[in-house]
Motif scaffolding. Sequence first.
Motif, PDB file in Angstrom:
ATOM      1  N   ASN A 194      -1.669   0.470   0.214  1.00 23.04           N
ATOM      2  CA  ASN A 194      -1.799   1.703  -0.568  1.00 23.04           C
ATOM      3  C   ASN A 194      -2.724   2.705   0.116  1.00 23.04           C
ATOM      4  O   ASN A 194      -2.477   3.911   0.077  1.00 23.04           O
ATOM      5  CB  ASN A 194      -2.287   1.397  -1.981  1.00 23.04           C
ATOM      6  CG  ASN A 194      -1.225   0.717  -2.816  1.00 23.04           C
ATOM      7  OD1 ASN A 194      -0.037   0.892  -2.575  1.00 23.04           O
ATOM      8  ND2 ASN A 194      -1.653  -0.067  -3.777  1.00 23.04           N
ATOM      9  N   ASN A 248      -1.678   6.430   1.338  1.00 23.68           N
ATOM     10  CA  ASN A 248      -2.421   7.636   0.955  1.00 23.68           C
ATOM     11  C   ASN A 248      -2.828   8.457   2.172  1.00 23.68           C
ATOM     12  O   ASN A 248      -2.854   9.686   2.115  1.00 23.68           O
ATOM     13  CB  ASN A 248      -3.661   7.265   0.145  1.00 23.68           C
ATOM     14  CG  ASN A 248      -3.320   6.795  -1.244  1.00 23.68           C
ATOM     15  OD1 ASN A 248      -2.265   7.120  -1.774  1.00 23.68           O
ATOM     16  ND2 ASN A 248      -4.203   6.015  -1.837  1.00 23.68           N
ATOM     17  N   SER A 260       0.552  10.192   3.431  1.00 24.34           N
ATOM     18  CA  SER A 260       1.533  10.454   2.371  1.00 24.34           C
ATOM     19  C   SER A 260       2.405  11.675   2.665  1.00 24.34           C
ATOM     20  O   SER A 260       3.533  11.756   2.180  1.00 24.34           O
ATOM     21  CB  SER A 260       0.823  10.633   1.031  1.00 24.34           C
ATOM     22  OG  SER A 260      -0.046  11.742   1.084  1.00 24.34           O
TER      23      SER A 260
END
Length: 59
Positions: free
Chosen positions: A44, A48, A51
Amino acid sequence: MAKVVITLVKSPIGYEKSQRATVVALGFKKGKRVVEKEATPQINGMINKISHLLKVEYK
């Protein structure tokens, strides 16, 4: 853990070296590929960071 389907929609050429390295670390070898990963905090965080280059779908 949930799965994440990550699609590279934009080339990392012209971006910082660390962002290009993150693309490689996620498992992309060539452009416009799809990778499926486990949704861990590490993955994750990588998502991020880059992104703006990805399309992400959580399963």
